[in-house]
Design a protein around this motif. Structure first.
Motif, PDB file in Angstrom:
ATOM      1  N   VAL A 140       0.878  -1.171   0.000  1.00 32.76           N
ATOM      2  CA  VAL A 140       0.000   0.000   0.000  1.00 32.76           C
ATOM      3  C   VAL A 140       0.911   1.215   0.000  1.00 32.76           C
ATOM      4  CG1 VAL A 140      -1.734   1.317   1.262  1.00 32.76           C
ATOM      5  CG2 VAL A 140      -1.865  -1.180   1.205  1.00 32.76           C
ATOM      6  N   THR A 141       0.678   2.140  -0.905  1.00 33.78           N
ATOM      7  CA  THR A 141       1.592   3.274  -1.052  1.00 33.78           C
ATOM      8  C   THR A 141       1.518   4.240   0.120  1.00 33.78           C
ATOM      9  OG1 THR A 141       0.004   4.719  -2.178  1.00 33.78           O
ATOM     10  CG2 THR A 141       1.299   3.214  -3.561  1.00 33.78           C
ATOM     11  N   LEU A 176       8.416   0.817  -6.861  1.00 32.37           N
ATOM     12  CA  LEU A 176       7.675  -0.434  -6.873  1.00 32.37           C
ATOM     13  C   LEU A 176       7.402  -0.987  -5.481  1.00 32.37           C
ATOM     14  CD1 LEU A 176       9.112  -2.290  -9.994  1.00 32.37           C
ATOM     15  CD2 LEU A 176       7.021  -0.925  -9.779  1.00 32.37           C
ATOM     16  N   GLN A 177       7.854  -0.293  -4.439  1.00 29.44           N
ATOM     17  CA  GLN A 177       7.485  -0.646  -3.069  1.00 29.44           C
ATOM     18  C   GLN A 177       6.438   0.315  -2.510  1.00 29.44           C
ATOM     19  OE1 GLN A 177      11.016  -0.557  -3.990  1.00 29.44           O
ATOM     20  NE2 GLN A 177      10.520  -2.669  -4.523  1.00 29.44           N
ATOM     21  N   GLY A 178       5.966   1.242  -3.363  1.00 29.90           N
ATOM     22  CA  GLY A 178       4.945   2.184  -2.931  1.00 29.90           C
ATOM     23  C   GLY A 178       5.469   3.380  -2.175  1.00 29.90           C
ATOM     24  N   LYS A 179       6.783   3.611  -2.234  1.00 30.14           N
ATOM     25  CA  LYS A 179       7.383   4.754  -1.561  1.00 30.14           C
ATOM     26  C   LYS A 179       7.448   5.956  -2.503  1.00 30.14           C
ATOM     27  CE  LYS A 179       8.036   2.433   2.186  1.00 30.14           C
ATOM     28  NZ  LYS A 179       7.154   2.697   3.362  1.00 30.14           N
ATOM     29  N   ILE A 180       7.172   7.135  -1.957  1.00 31.89           N
ATOM     30  CA  ILE A 180       7.190   8.352  -2.760  1.00 31.89           C
ATOM     31  C   ILE A 180       8.615   8.684  -3.185  1.00 31.89           C
ATOM     32  CG2 ILE A 180       6.754  10.847  -2.753  1.00 31.89           C
ATOM     33  CD1 ILE A 180       4.535  10.294  -0.678  1.00 31.89           C
ATOM     34  N   VAL A 181       8.781   8.983  -4.469  1.00 31.82           N
ATOM     35  CA  VAL A 181      10.059   9.473  -4.982  1.00 31.82           C
ATOM     36  C   VAL A 181       9.952  11.000  -4.963  1.00 31.82           C
ATOM     37  CG1 VAL A 181      11.726   9.383  -6.867  1.00 31.82           C
ATOM     38  CG2 VAL A 181      10.211   7.429  -6.438  1.00 31.82           C
ATOM     39  N   PHE A 215      -0.778  -4.943 -10.882  1.00 27.18           N
ATOM     40  CA  PHE A 215      -2.076  -4.280 -10.950  1.00 27.18           C
ATOM     41  C   PHE A 215      -2.129  -3.255  -9.834  1.00 27.18           C
ATOM     42  CE2 PHE A 215      -6.669  -4.249  -9.639  1.00 27.18           C
ATOM     43  CZ  PHE A 215      -7.148  -3.583 -10.760  1.00 27.18           C
ATOM     44  N   VAL A 216      -2.416  -1.986 -10.183  1.00 28.43           N
ATOM     45  CA  VAL A 216      -2.488  -0.899  -9.211  1.00 28.43           C
ATOM     46  C   VAL A 216      -3.911  -0.361  -9.183  1.00 28.43           C
ATOM     47  CG1 VAL A 216      -1.589   1.347  -8.501  1.00 28.43           C
ATOM     48  CG2 VAL A 216      -0.090  -0.275  -9.662  1.00 28.43           C
ATOM     49  N   ALA A 217      -4.477  -0.249  -7.978  1.00 28.72           N
ATOM     50  CA  ALA A 217      -5.830   0.271  -7.824  1.00 28.72           C
ATOM     51  C   ALA A 217      -5.839   1.397  -6.799  1.00 28.72           C
ATOM     52  CB  ALA A 217      -6.780  -0.837  -7.380  1.00 28.72           C
ATOM     53  N   MET A 218      -6.534   2.456  -7.125  1.00 35.09           N
ATOM     54  CA  MET A 218      -6.717   3.561  -6.186  1.00 35.09           C
ATOM     55  C   MET A 218      -7.628   3.115  -5.048  1.00 35.09           C
ATOM     56  SD  MET A 218      -9.748   5.509  -5.885  1.00 35.09           S
ATOM     57  CE  MET A 218     -10.224   6.853  -4.795  1.00 35.09           C
ATOM     58  N   SER A 219      -7.353   3.616  -3.843  1.00 37.46           N
ATOM     59  CA  SER A 219      -8.215   3.402  -2.687  1.00 37.46           C
ATOM     60  C   SER A 219      -8.557   4.763  -2.103  1.00 37.46           C
ATOM     61  CB  SER A 219      -7.508   2.531  -1.645  1.00 37.46           C
ATOM     62  OG  SER A 219      -8.365   2.228  -0.559  1.00 37.46           O
ATOM     63  N   ASP A 220      -9.780   4.899  -1.552  1.00 42.81           N
ATOM     64  CA  ASP A 220     -10.225   6.232  -1.140  1.00 42.81           C
ATOM     65  C   ASP A 220      -9.680   6.680   0.214  1.00 42.81           C
ATOM     66  OD1 ASP A 220     -11.729   4.710   0.597  1.00 42.81           O
ATOM     67  OD2 ASP A 220     -13.659   5.630   0.102  1.00 42.81           O
ATOM     68  N   THR A 260      -4.541   6.397  -0.728  1.00 39.12           N
ATOM     69  CA  THR A 260      -3.453   5.502  -1.120  1.00 39.12           C
ATOM     70  C   THR A 260      -3.769   4.792  -2.429  1.00 39.12           C
ATOM     71  OG1 THR A 260      -4.317   3.529   0.004  1.00 39.12           O
ATOM     72  CG2 THR A 260      -2.967   5.063   1.320  1.00 39.12           C
ATOM     73  N   PHE A 261      -2.783   4.026  -2.890  1.00 42.15           N
ATOM     74  CA  PHE A 261      -2.929   3.144  -4.043  1.00 42.15           C
ATOM     75  C   PHE A 261      -2.411   1.765  -3.637  1.00 42.15           C
ATOM     76  CE2 PHE A 261      -2.584   7.454  -5.471  1.00 42.15           C
ATOM     77  CZ  PHE A 261      -3.543   7.565  -6.462  1.00 42.15           C
ATOM     78  N   HIS A 262      -3.087   0.726  -4.098  1.00 38.41           N
ATOM     79  CA  HIS A 262      -2.736  -0.634  -3.706  1.00 38.41           C
ATOM     80  C   HIS A 262      -2.054  -1.362  -4.857  1.00 38.41           C
ATOM     81  CE1 HIS A 262      -5.823  -1.105  -0.172  1.00 38.41           C
ATOM     82  NE2 HIS A 262      -5.216   0.075  -0.166  1.00 38.41           N
ATOM     83  N   TYR A 263      -0.966  -2.062  -4.562  1.00 35.56           N
ATOM     84  CA  TYR A 263      -0.226  -2.848  -5.545  1.00 35.56           C
ATOM     85  C   TYR A 263      -0.567  -4.336  -5.360  1.00 35.56           C
ATOM     86  CZ  TYR A 263       3.146   1.077  -6.198  1.00 35.56           C
ATOM     87  OH  TYR A 263       3.748   2.279  -6.455  1.00 35.56           O
ATOM     88  N   TYR A 264      -1.015  -4.967  -6.437  1.00 30.13           N
ATOM     89  CA  TYR A 264      -1.360  -6.385  -6.406  1.00 30.13           C
ATOM     90  C   TYR A 264      -0.506  -7.168  -7.402  1.00 30.13           C
ATOM     91  CZ  TYR A 264      -5.610  -4.797  -4.031  1.00 30.13           C
ATOM     92  OH  TYR A 264      -6.492  -4.216  -3.151  1.00 30.13           O
ATOM     93  N   ARG A 265      -0.143  -8.381  -7.052  1.00 29.14           N
ATOM     94  CA  ARG A 265       0.480  -9.295  -8.000  1.00 29.14           C
ATOM     95  C   ARG A 265      -0.603  -9.823  -8.937  1.00 29.14           C
ATOM     96  NH1 ARG A 265       3.561 -14.081  -5.493  1.00 29.14           N
ATOM     97  NH2 ARG A 265       1.425 -14.575  -4.849  1.00 29.14           N
TER      98      ARG A 265
END
Length: 359
Positions: A41-42, A82-87, A334-339, A342-347
Motif C-alpha cells: 500500500v503506497t 515499486l514498493q509504494g514509496k514516494i520518490v 495491478f495498481v488500484a486507487m483506494s479512497d 493511497t494506491f494498492h499494488y497487487y500481484r
C-alpha cells in the motif's frame, strides 16, 4: 495484420450485432469470495487519491514507476517506486485538481523520443504533460481543451487515455465532467510545437453519453486499436481508436452486476490480441473481469470471466502491466486507487487465481 482481419469481421456483422450486449453471466463465470490483499500500500497523498498509471522502465523494469493523481486545487502528480514509496524529487506539485493520468512512450520532441505522463487539470481546462522519468513539464503551462464550449462544465476535464497508432502517432483521448449526448470525448493529436514542447490538435469529438451520471474512466488498447470508456451506471462502451474508422459504437458490455458506478478500466495483455479487461465495480470494492478478445461470432463481445473483491475501497482508477518487473511482480503489476489517499499494488497471479492465465 490483425486490424485488417478485425475490419473484415466488422463489415460482415449487422448493426444489431455490433451493439449487442455481451453475455455477463455465462456458466463459466467464477467469483472470488475473499478480498485479495495487496503486496504494498503506497504512502498517502495529501488530499484525494484518484488515478494511477504505470511507467515501465524498458532498460531496467525494476526501476519502473507509478504516477498517481492527488485531486485537489493544490494537487499534484505523486511518483512512487515499486514498493509504494514516494520518490520526492519527482513529484509534480501546484496542479489545479489533476484528475486522471496516463502514460505513452516515444513522443518525438526535438527529434528525440520522449516518454510522457499526461494528466487532466480540471480547474484550468488544460492537459498537463511531463517527460519521464524526470517529470519535467513540456507543455509550456498546459494545453487548452474543448475550446469554444459554452456550457460551464463542458470544459472541466476528467478522464484521459493515450493511444499510440501503428504509425507511432500519439493521441490524447480526453473526457470531461459533463458533455453532450454525442461527442462527449475529444481526441487530440500530440506533436512537437517546434520549441521543445508539445502541442495538441483536435481531431474529432465522439462518444455517446447516457446522461445518467458522467464519463471518467477511459482506456485504450493500442494493439487492437480500441477505446473503452465507462458510462457510469450504464456499462462500458467500445469505439475505434483510429479516427478515420468512424465514430460508431462497437459494443456495450458490463451492463449487469455492478453495485453503483462503473469506474477504472485497465487491460492485462497476454499477447497482442488476447487478455483481460478489468473494470472497477466501485461501490462493491471489487473488479469485474472480461475477455479482451471477442468471440468467433462477434469480435466485439466481451465475456464476463471473474469477479475479484479487493482491499482497495471505492476504487476510481486503476492500471495494469503484464511484464515481469522484479521478483515480487513476476507476472505483472495491478495498481488500484483506494479512497484512503493511497494506491494498492497487487500481484497479477493473486488477481488471476486459478481461473485466469498469467503471462
Amino acid at each position: 495484420m490483425k486490424t485488417t482481419l478485425k475490419t473484415i469481421l466488422f463489415f460482415g456483422l449487422t448493426a444489431s450485432t455490433l451493439l449487442q450486449v455481451s453475455c455477463n453471466n455465462p456458466k463459466t463465470n467464477t467469483s472470488a469470495t475473499e478480498s485479495i490483499k495487496p503486496v504494498f500500500v503506497t504512502d498517502a497523498v495529501r488530499y484525494d487519491s484518484d488515478d494511477p498509471a504505470i511507467w515501465v522502465n524498458k532498460t531496467d523494469p525494476s526501476k519502473s514507476l507509478v504516477i498517481a493523481t492527488d485531486k485537489d486545487a493544490d494537487g499534484a502528480l505523486f511518483v512512487y517506486d515499486l514498493q509504494g514509496k514516494i520518490v520526492k524529487d519527482k513529484v509534480a506539485s501546484n496542479l489545479k485538481r489533476p484528475n486522471n493520468v496516463d502514460i505513452a512512450y516515444g513522443l518525438i520532441i526535438g527529434g528525440k523520443p520522449v516518454d510522457i505522463a499526461v494528466t487532466t487539470e480540471r480547474m484550468t481546462h488544460k492537459l498537463r504533460i511531463f517527460s519521464l522519468p524526470d517529470m519535467k513539464p513540456i507543455d509550456q503551462g498546459g494545453l487548452d481543451m474543448f475550446v469554444g464550449e459554452t456550457e460551464p462544465d463542458f470544459r472541466d476535464l476528467m478522464g484521459i487515455a493515450l493511444y499510440t497508432s501503428p504509425k507511432g502517432e500519439i493521441y490524447a483521448i480526453v473526457g470531461r465532467k459533463n458533455g453532450p449526448k454525442e461527442g462527449y470525448l475529444g481526441q487530440y493529436l500530440l506533436t512537437d510545437n517546434g520549441a521543445g514542447a508539445v502541442k495538441a490538435t483536435l481531431v474529432r469529438k465522439f462518444g455517446s453519453f447516457s446522461g445518467k451520471k458522467e464519463i471518467e474512466a477511459i482506456a485504450v488498447d493500442n494493439e487492437l486499436g480500441y477505446i473503452y470508456y465507462s458510462d457510469e451506471q450504464v456499462g462500458v462502451k467500445q469505439y475505434y481508436a483510429d479516427p478515420t474508422k468512424g465514430n460508431q459504437q462497437l459494443a456495450l458490455f458490463a451492463t449487469e452486476g455492478f453495485t453503483e458506478d462503473h469506474e477504472g478500466i485497465s487491460i492485462y495483455k497476454l499477447t497482442d490480441s488476447t487478455g483481460y479487461i478489468l473494470v472497477s465495480d466501485q461501490g462493491a470494492n471489487r473488479f469485474q473481469i472480461f475477455s479482451r478478445e471477442g468471440t468467433k461470432s462477434n469480435p466485439f463481445e466481451h465475456t464476463h470471466l471473474k469477479t475479484v473483491p479487493v482491499m482497495a475501497t471505492q476504487s476510481d482508477g486503476s492500471d495494469v502491466v503484464s511484464i515481469r518487473l522484479n521478483d515480487t511482480f513476476q507476472h505483472g503489476l495491478f495498481v488500484a486507487m483506494s479512497d484512503d489517499k493511497t494506491f494498492h499494488y497487487y500481484r497479477w497471479e493473486d488477481i488471476a487465481g486459478q481461473e485466469l492465465k498469467k503471462k
